[in-house]
Design an enzyme around this catalytic site. Sequence first.
Site, short mmCIF file in Angstrom:
data_model
loop_
_atom_site.label_atom_id
_atom_site.label_comp_id
_atom_site.label_asym_id
_atom_site.label_seq_id
_atom_site.Cartn_x
_atom_site.Cartn_y
_atom_site.Cartn_z
N ASP B 17 1.19 -1.27 -0.08
CA ASP B 17 -0.14 0.30 -0.53
C ASP B 17 1.39 1.29 -0.17
O ASP B 17 0.10 2.68 -0.41
CB ASP B 17 -1.10 -0.54 1.24
N ARG B 99 1.00 7.06 17.08
CA ARG B 99 0.90 8.10 15.99
C ARG B 99 1.74 9.45 16.09
O ARG B 99 2.18 10.39 14.98
CB ARG B 99 -0.71 9.05 15.87
N ASP B 128 -6.95 7.74 12.24
CA ASP B 128 -5.08 7.94 12.66
C ASP B 128 -4.98 8.97 11.39
O ASP B 128 -4.54 9.85 11.93
CB ASP B 128 -4.76 6.22 11.70
N SER B 182 -8.10 -5.59 8.43
CA SER B 182 -6.36 -4.99 8.25
C SER B 182 -5.57 -4.57 9.92
O SER B 182 -6.24 -5.22 10.82
CB SER B 182 -7.26 -3.07 7.55
#
Lengths: 409, 409, 409, 409
Positions: B17, B99, B128, B182
């Site tokens: 990705d 993050r 996110d 995911s």
Amino acid sequence: MSKSVKKVVLAYSGGLDTSIILKWLQTTYSCEVVTFTADLGQGEELEPARQKALLLGIKPENIFIEDLREEFVRDYVFPMFRANAQYEGVYLLGTSIARPLIAKKQIEIAEKTGADAVCHGATGKGNDQVRFELGYYALKPDVTIIAPWREWDLRSREALIKFAEEHQIPIAKDKRGEAPFSVDANLLHCSSEGKVLEDPAVEVPDYVYSRTVNPEDAPDTPTVVTIDFEKGDAVAIDGVKMSPATLLAKLNELGRINGIGRLDLVENRFVGMKSRGMYETPGGTILLPAHRAIESITLDRGAAHLKDEIMPRYAELIYNGFWFSPEREMLQALIDKSQEAVTGSVRLKLYKGGVHVIGRESPYSLYSQDLVTFEEGAVAYDHRDAAGFIKLNALRLRTLGSRRRKLGV
Amino acid sequence: MSKSVKKVVLAYSGGLDTSIILKWLQTTYSCEVVTFTADLGQGEELEPARQKALLLGIKPENIFIEDLREEFVRDYVFPMFRANAQYEGVYLLGTSIARPLIAKKQIEIAEKTGADAVCHGATGKGNDQVRFELGYYALKPDVTIIAPWREWDLRSREALIKFAEEHQIPIAKDKRGEAPFSVDANLLHCSSEGKVLEDPAVEVPDYVYSRTVNPEDAPDTPTVVTIDFEKGDAVAIDGVKMSPATLLAKLNELGRINGIGRLDLVENRFVGMKSRGMYETPGGTILLPAHRAIESITLDRGAAHLKDEIMPRYAELIYNGFWFSPEREMLQALIDKSQEAVTGSVRLKLYKGGVHVIGRESPYSLYSQDLVTFEEGAVAYDHRDAAGFIKLNALRLRTLGSRRRKLGV
Amino acid sequence: MSKSVKKVVLAYSGGLDTSIILKWLQTTYSCEVVTFTADLGQGEELEPARQKALLLGIKPENIFIEDLREEFVRDYVFPMFRANAQYEGVYLLGTSIARPLIAKKQIEIAEKTGADAVCHGATGKGNDQVRFELGYYALKPDVTIIAPWREWDLRSREALIKFAEEHQIPIAKDKRGEAPFSVDANLLHCSSEGKVLEDPAVEVPDYVYSRTVNPEDAPDTPTVVTIDFEKGDAVAIDGVKMSPATLLAKLNELGRINGIGRLDLVENRFVGMKSRGMYETPGGTILLPAHRAIESITLDRGAAHLKDEIMPRYAELIYNGFWFSPEREMLQALIDKSQEAVTGSVRLKLYKGGVHVIGRESPYSLYSQDLVTFEEGAVAYDHRDAAGFIKLNALRLRTLGSRRRKLGV
Amino acid sequence: MSKSVKKVVLAYSGGLDTSIILKWLQTTYSCEVVTFTADLGQGEELEPARQKALLLGIKPENIFIEDLREEFVRDYVFPMFRANAQYEGVYLLGTSIARPLIAKKQIEIAEKTGADAVCHGATGKGNDQVRFELGYYALKPDVTIIAPWREWDLRSREALIKFAEEHQIPIAKDKRGEAPFSVDANLLHCSSEGKVLEDPAVEVPDYVYSRTVNPEDAPDTPTVVTIDFEKGDAVAIDGVKMSPATLLAKLNELGRINGIGRLDLVENRFVGMKSRGMYETPGGTILLPAHRAIESITLDRGAAHLKDEIMPRYAELIYNGFWFSPEREMLQALIDKSQEAVTGSVRLKLYKGGVHVIGRESPYSLYSQDLVTFEEGAVAYDHRDAAGFIKLNALRLRTLGSRRRKLGV
């Protein structure tokens, strides 16, 4: 002890300690004693208490015995669980929540019998004295309260036994010596503290536990159970509708065999010191995550987060004995307002001390698969909205960042 | 896409990705791409990312690879655990807390390389994107942010694969089809969501779990472990001092084998919808009750309750991506202030998914056996004080009670 | 602007700006326009709006005009004042509280007329767009919202005037140039912002004020006024019962002549920037201290402090536009629960901008002179109780003090 | 009174009441008395206290007199004003904030002189006893506390006067009868309560005020004043730098002549009853809005709202006497963290009891005219972002709305 008292309503268990109190009240205050014995699910028969009261000279019309299990769960335990209340992050308030009900009943009996005083058997170092007495005072502001453990000079086990012997109070053999720990029990939980539990570095001995098997001795196969909720309260197990007390008793049984609900805790008492206790709350320990799980799909984020933020305060109020206070009632109004659509089913796996939520569904679910899936939802969600959302949320942080870059603050 | 960009720092994992994103940036923005690949303990090697970046035409001096594990645990995970942070009562914030660190590093590299833009691979429906971008904006207010998933028209798996093929991006065989869910992973946790997990009524399939054994397959004998804390942070396991990341890795291993830290949750996203996720946080799930336990004997009640009350807000800030905000920093100052004496040892029993505190001790303990024992303490506690304490606490309730009796309100 | 719309309900004031919007809707969306004009006490006649709407081609049955003053005060202003709500410590939320009512009425008319869209005239930088649209979406989730100021390309005063001229919209002489500031008004307040007010270092020019005399020009003799409350709401002035809107209008008049209720403020908008506004809230500025004063004798401490703690959150919710949210409703339930006995009279002195409480009395007063006087009260208060109260409150501080002395932490 | 005491540090004002206490300590406890007299700006000379102490037999080395004005304002008043603290929405805590400093100094002198006890002259019904004693206990956990008003049997004014006469304590003429109200004063405020003030329905008589002129007698022309702040603390008036105490004294003078800072209040005491007090806080009443105004342009919204939310708790802690508690210190850490950039100037108009902010500016201003003006800002703000912002904020409300439409909850 200079208080003048005509008639006193005693919270009477029928055990040695409250029998001593009964007799001490008669001898010290020369007053009429009314006994109140309640079944809150502590697991003891009540009729022996009646016999013992009669034996100690209580008039039949002054002996009150009541089964409070349904009222306890319906009007105290369940409202509290609507709030997901945990004191200090973990304690399910099993002792705290029973006190206001007992206080309320004592006051009702005082009104009925014309008593001017009430009496409890809680010690002078614990929270329970506070919980009882705040309840008494709130409901009957002019009541006289007698707290023998703060008043008398029976300062040792020997002194108590001597007093009992002098007053012909029957003493069971195993009550002569000091108990290795003290116990409080009701349908929600069983707590133990004192003596062998006092060193918080030392593991709780296995013989202290009475409501649950050791997780290591629990079945090797998980139990799967479904709990149905209506407006925030549990109403059925595995599809079978039950009354509140029956349901909690059933959860207790499920918890017991699966070793669920043991808690070894050092907590902060309202009266100012830390204490170490051991709690067994088998049913409650299943109920809490189940309630959170049904809320997770039926409660809006704004409602859920507000509940989480006020929860510690609500739990503290109950722990400290302020059930009958305006602030607890105001918080309850807020909580209850949120529970209208908290209806649905939760599936849980119980296994060797653990409670694992494995599924939840509701006719009122706010969870929308359309919104979540990566394929863009038909209606409400547009990826591009996120950019604007983030940019306006970031605006003040960017302004701050610019200032920091320019001026260093 | 009308933004003009010269150089962009991409958070690059080396996977398909982000490789597609890399190429898409080059072709769409005709800009220089700088890749940043970090080891946060996700369990993947980093060197393949370097090779792949070179292959995709990134200049060697534009490839940044960094091992952030210690910084991650020391400056992000541990400060958060000082707060006992749990989002919505249960989630340990494993994704959220990683993050801001990634965002911070990307901005640092942007400053170093003179880049005017940053890019992440988060989707347009999740939290996110918010966390990354609030971090970027806070630290570099004039940065340009590229969020491909919100911008491009590659709206299906097929479109992505087609784009990859057209641009000679190598495609691993198992990446051609859609993943059944995911995954995000770092040293604190591994999260899974989407596809097979989307129906919250359906149990998480066993193959989704990657970090823990099924509790039913965990050893039949409990593991007993001691964790030492200093000023609120874990510093040793079973007496062996370890760096923060080493310690958390060790706890992860202990958790893994004992089936600890699985969480099946429906949560409320900041972007407005509910989502269902599965989290595995083996080490964190041990660390939280351990930290609470050492606090239980070293932290004063006033400090502890204040921490509990502000915790939901603090957790929400981290979840929503406001790590670099004044309010998070103010709350952190409050929390850190409380941890000065949170030092000592906690003993825990790990058993088939459960974490049980069985002992705690500290040179700074505020637990005083003298105060608690039923024998009256020498110094500070006098039973009779309790009467006055209760009476003044009751005074306002009695006034209220009198009003209610007289006037009915 | 690609949205397809059949019929839209426009919040229409009859002024130039909303007339331009009206015409722009017709030309841009080719849709039927329904106008809604409400009297919220802004002090303008409504019939001219009807004439203008007819002139602009609106069908008579599509023109809705309503006097909402009583509903506004009774169901929005008064519930908010029960909370003593002030945003950022000072702002009485005069604009914020009117928006949900307008939104609600627009949606009701949309349902009635079968409209699929609604439209407001708020700009793209302010809070009002948020307040309108959150209301619309909450009450009619599938509604289409048109926000012309965010959509059109009429980016200057000249462009607007040109559009008006092209479409034969009558333009009052004083509307050709830019207004020196923008105004919002309703029965609770009048706010001004923009242009001449933009520099927060510069004093608000006197000509900006419209609802109050300058305190320096107010009478040299104070006005003394009595306000009666029932269950938290004002019901009478100087003994004369009045409807909510009549009462607020009367307070406005009292405030106006005494120069009361001017506020010059820099506030934090929900959309992320600071703005400087000038507010005139004459009646509200009298009502707030009056309500606090009647609470001071009728509300228990626990209730009062809880209200104070949740107030900033409640005010923020209203400011941000979340009137129709579960969390606002939950907080309202909490607040309303507290107001049952908030009944009685407050006497105030109004003088040159100041509001001074000088007396309060209530049949439900919790203030007991017996308890307060230095002569010891008959019943409830014993000086000696204070010693126990203090000692138990001090217990944890003493334990901490001992630790600090011994160990330095 | 059975406590055995060797040496006691008395908070001694030199007035009749504390002189009686001094003598009562000597006669009751047969102990050495150390006197401590502090200047906190109450406006009385201290040397007469020394003479009187000598006259009553105190050894010169046991007489301590200290000017604490700067320490008081710098370390107590200013930190509290950083929080914008107001108890019950209005009270500036003038009495509460002085008590911890006096307690601290008494304990320091006790340590220095080897005293084992401390004594204060606060009554048994008020908050001050709590504030003194919590301070004593926190700082010297093993101290003995003597609270004569709770211990002695001097229960009437006559008894006190008789005791004074018997012990040759000089009695000023105006002290023979009962004072019509009692007073506490320091540099921050002057409070009055009792007797003529006891009926909360009756206006405070004009002769009770001592620090401020009646607003009606204040000048007809406003005073305009500028206050400069650095990191949250006031540092200059009209450009002239001043020490903390000098600055507060100057503000007091400005407030006095303009009739500013009178407050007639019914408050809730920590000991459980309501009381009515009259406060005059001229300088503080100017300082609070000035501090809020400088925060309004230098403090971020997140920081400001968090401060507002915790403020009632912080104020309550100070009011209740918990200055030396971990939770107050934690909140202070949070507050102080926020004040780094709270630097700049505020202009105010003082007029007949009113304080009106008319301008504020700062080198660290977060107010950006670019962002606010209707002309679209160059950088950060795009009108279209607002649509996304609103839509994601509305998402959960729309989901709720859909449920309500379908299912009625």
